[in-house]
Design a protein around this motif. Structure first.
Motif, mmCIF file in Angstrom:
data_model
loop_
_atom_site.group_PDB
_atom_site.id
_atom_site.type_symbol
_atom_site.label_atom_id
_atom_site.label_comp_id
_atom_site.label_asym_id
_atom_site.label_seq_id
_atom_site.Cartn_x
_atom_site.Cartn_y
_atom_site.Cartn_z
ATOM 1 N N TYR A 1 -3.628 -7.128 1.125
ATOM 2 C CA TYR A 1 -2.215 -7.477 1.019
ATOM 3 C C TYR A 1 -1.978 -8.983 1.135
ATOM 4 C CZ TYR A 1 2.608 -8.143 2.537
ATOM 5 O OH TYR A 1 3.900 -8.589 2.656
ATOM 6 N N VAL B 1 -3.685 0.397 -3.607
ATOM 7 C CA VAL B 1 -4.058 -0.818 -2.876
ATOM 8 C C VAL B 1 -3.698 -2.038 -3.721
ATOM 9 C CG1 VAL B 1 -5.932 0.316 -1.618
ATOM 10 C CG2 VAL B 1 -6.417 -0.801 -3.801
ATOM 11 N N LEU C 1 -3.741 -0.898 5.578
ATOM 12 C CA LEU C 1 -4.368 0.421 5.557
ATOM 13 C C LEU C 1 -4.246 1.111 6.904
ATOM 14 C CD1 LEU C 1 -7.553 -0.618 3.562
ATOM 15 C CD2 LEU C 1 -5.765 0.938 2.747
ATOM 16 N N TYR D 1 0.828 -1.197 0.000
ATOM 17 C CA TYR D 1 0.000 0.000 0.000
ATOM 18 C C TYR D 1 0.868 1.256 0.000
ATOM 19 C CZ TYR D 1 -3.699 -3.131 1.806
ATOM 20 O OH TYR D 1 -4.592 -4.138 1.990
#
Length: 460
Positions: free
Chosen positions: A448, A407, A230, A194
Motif C-alpha cells: 500500500y 492487493v 493485510l 486491499y
C-alpha cells in the motif's frame, strides 16, 4: 509516544490504531475527533461518507475511554471509529442502499454491525453506493456521486466504491463491503487499497441489503473487509466470520492465522488475461511482472487456467445472477435447481485445478479507474467496450464462491493505482493472506501507498 505517531493519526492502519487505543496511548475521543475533522475537510471532494451519527459516536467514545480507565475488558477494536457500506443495517442509522424505496432508519444491527460493536468498534456512519448496489460506479439519486481520492475526475468503482474511497482518503481506517460480481475487488483496485472477498458462506449476510420478503441472494455473494494493510484484513475477517445463528447457510469453518508463505516455496498460476474478458495491457503486464519476480526468487510459476468452457461458465453465472436478482415469483424452482446442479460441476473443476497451486494471480479489474461516464461503454486500451463486460473478469470466482484477495500493485503511467488479485480454492482465505504477505516481504508485491494528495495536506 510511539514512533507510529510521526505520521498522521488517520494514516495509521487499523491494527496500529487499535493497539495504541488499547495501550492508552490514544483516547477514543481524540481519535474520533480526528476522523470527524478529516471527514469535514476531505469528504466534500470525494463524497464517500454519506450518513453520520456524530452525537452518538461521541457518547460512545467517551464511554470507551471510561471503560479503559476503569480496567474493564475491551475488544480488539476498542474505540476504533468505522464506517460501513450503506447496505448494512446499523441500529439508529439511516440506511438507503442508494434507493429511495429502501430509505429508512434501521432498528437493529445486522450481523456485521453487531460483531464489530462487540469487538469495540464505534460505528459512526455509512459510505456511498450505487442504487441497489448495481453498478461499477457509485452514484445515486439520494447522495450523488463518489469520486476517486487519487483523481476526483475518475470513478472510485462500485458497488463498494464509497467504502474503498473512504479508506483510501483516510476517512475511516477500514470498511466492510460486499461482492457479488466484483463489488469489493474493483473499487479496492481503483482506489489503491486491499480487499478480501471471502469464500462464499464464510461471513453471514444477516441484516445486509434488507428488503421486504425472503432473502433472494443465497449463493455467490460475500461480505468482506477493505483496509490499508493485510493484517487489517485478517483482523476484520477473524471478527466477522462464522455462523451467527440466523444465516443458516454459513459454515462453521474456523478462520485461523497462517504463517507467511515463503516465495521460494510458492506454486502460483498466473493469468494475465481471462478468456472473453476485456483487460487493459497495463494490468496483464503487471501480472507477468509479479510472476517473473516470483520465479527470480525461486518460486514456481505457470501461466495456467483450468480446462473449462469459458463461454458456458460465463453464461451460467449470468443466468444464476438473473435468477437471484429478479422477482422470485417469476422464477421456477426447477430452473434454480438446475443452475445449482450445473454449478456443482464447475466447482469441482476449479477445486481440482487448485490441487497444483497455492493461488491464481490475475488482474483485479478490467482497467485502472476510468473517468466518470454514462455507463454505456468504457475504454480499454483505446477500444470502447460494453460497460457490463467489466463483470466478465469476476464471473468465474463469484460463480464458484472462491476467495479473492485484492492487493495494490503500484500505479500506471498516469499515477493511477493498479490492482491485482490472488484467487484460491474455497476456504483458503487465510492462506491467500499468507501468500500475499510473503510476496510483500520479498518486495515482489509493492504494498500500500498513500494517495500523493494526502501527503500534500489539505483537501483531496
Amino acid at each position: 509516544m510511539s514512533t507510529e505517531m510521526e505520521i498522521p493519526m488517520q494514516a495509521l492502519s487499523l491494527t496500529e490504531l487499535a493497539r495504541l487505543l488499547a495501550d492508552g496511548e490514544l483516547s477514543a475521543v481524540d481519535v474520533l475527533d480526528s476522523y470527524l475533522e478529516q471527514i469535514a475537510t476531505r469528504n466534500e471532494a470525494v463524497n464517500a461518507v454519506v450518513s453520520l451519527d456524530v452525537e452518538g459516536a461521541r457518547e460512545r467514545a467517551i464511554e470507551d475511554d471510561r471503560a479503559l480507565a476503569a480496567g474493564q475488558p475491551i475488544g480488539p477494536l476498542h474505540g476504533v471509529p468505522m464506517t460501513l457500506k450503506d447496505a448494512h443495517d446499523v441500529a439508529g442509522l439511516r440506511t438507503t442502499v442508494g434507493a429511495p424505496e429502501l430509505d429508512r432508519v434501521a432498528t437493529a444491527d445486522g450481523a456485521i454491525a453487531a460483531r464489530l460493536r462487540a469487538a469495540g468498534a464505534n460505528l459512526i456512519g455509512h459510505t456511498n453506493v450505487p442504487a441497489w448496489l448495481a453498478d461499477y460506479q457509485s452514484a445515486n439519486a439520494i447522495f450523488g456521486r463518489t469520486s476517486n481520492p487519487w483523481d476526483v475526475s475518475r470513478t472510485c468503482g462500485g458497488s463498494s466504491g464509497g467504502a474503498a474511497a473512504a479508506v483510501a482518503a483516510e476517512l475511516t481506517p477500514a470498511e466492510i463491503g460486499s461482492d457479488l460480481a466484483g463489488s469489493l475487488r474493483q473499487p479496492a483496485a481503483f482506489c489503491g487499497v486491499y480487499s478480501l472477498k471471502p469464500t462464499e458462506h464464510l461471513v453471514p449476510l444477516t441484516g445486509f441489503l434488507r428488503t421486504p420478503g425472503p432473502r433472494p441472494v443465497r449463493v455467490m455473494a460475500s461480505l468482506g473487509p477493505i483496509a490499508r494493510s493485510l493484517n487489517d484484513l485478517e483482523l476484520l475477517l477473524s471478527i466477522i466470520a462464522g455462523p451467527d445463528g440466523y444465516d443458516a447457510d454459513v459454515s462453521p469453518v474456523p478462520f485461523e492465522h497462517r504463517a507467511d508463505v515463503a516465495v521460494r516455496g510458492m506454486r502460483l498460476a498466473v493469468a494475465p488475461t481471462i478468456p472473453g474478458a476485456p483487460i487493459a495491457g497495463v494490468l496483464s503486464d503487471r501480472v507477468r511482472a509479479l510472476g517473473k519476480g516470483v520465479v527470480n526468487a525461486g518460486g514456481a510459476v505457470v501461466e495456467a487456467l483450468p480446462d473449462v468452457d469459458w463461454d458456458t461458465q460465463l453464461e451460467l453465472f449470468g443466468d444464476l445472477l438473473t435468477m437471484l436478482t429478479s422477482d422470485p415469483r417469476e422464477q421456477g424452482l426447477l430452473g434454480y435447481l438446475d443452475l445449482l446442479h450445473r454449478r456443482d460441476a464447475v466447482v469441482a473443476t476449479w477445486d481440482a485445478f487448485f490441487h497444483e497451486y497455492d493461488a491464481l494471480v490475475m488482474p483485479a479489474a478490467a482497467t485502472v479507474a476510468f473517468p466518470h461516464c454514462d455507463a454505456e461503454t468504457f475504454d480499454v486500451d483505446g477500444n470502447q467496450v460494453p460497460y457490463h463486460e467489466q463483470g466478465f473478469l469476476y464471473a468465474f470466482s463469484s460463480l464458484v464462491g472462491l476467495p479473492a484477495l485484492t492487493v495494490p500493485a503500484g500505479v500506471d503511467g498516469d499515477g493511477v493505482p493498479v490492482g491485482l488479485q490472488l484467487v484460491g480454492p474455497r476456504w483458503s482465505d487465510a492462506k491467500l493472506l499468507a501468500v500475499a504477505r510473503g510476496l510483500e516481504a520479498a518486495g515482489i508485491a509493492p504494498g500500500y501507498r498513500r494517495p500523493p494528495v494526502l501527503d500534500q495536506g489539505g483537501g483531496v
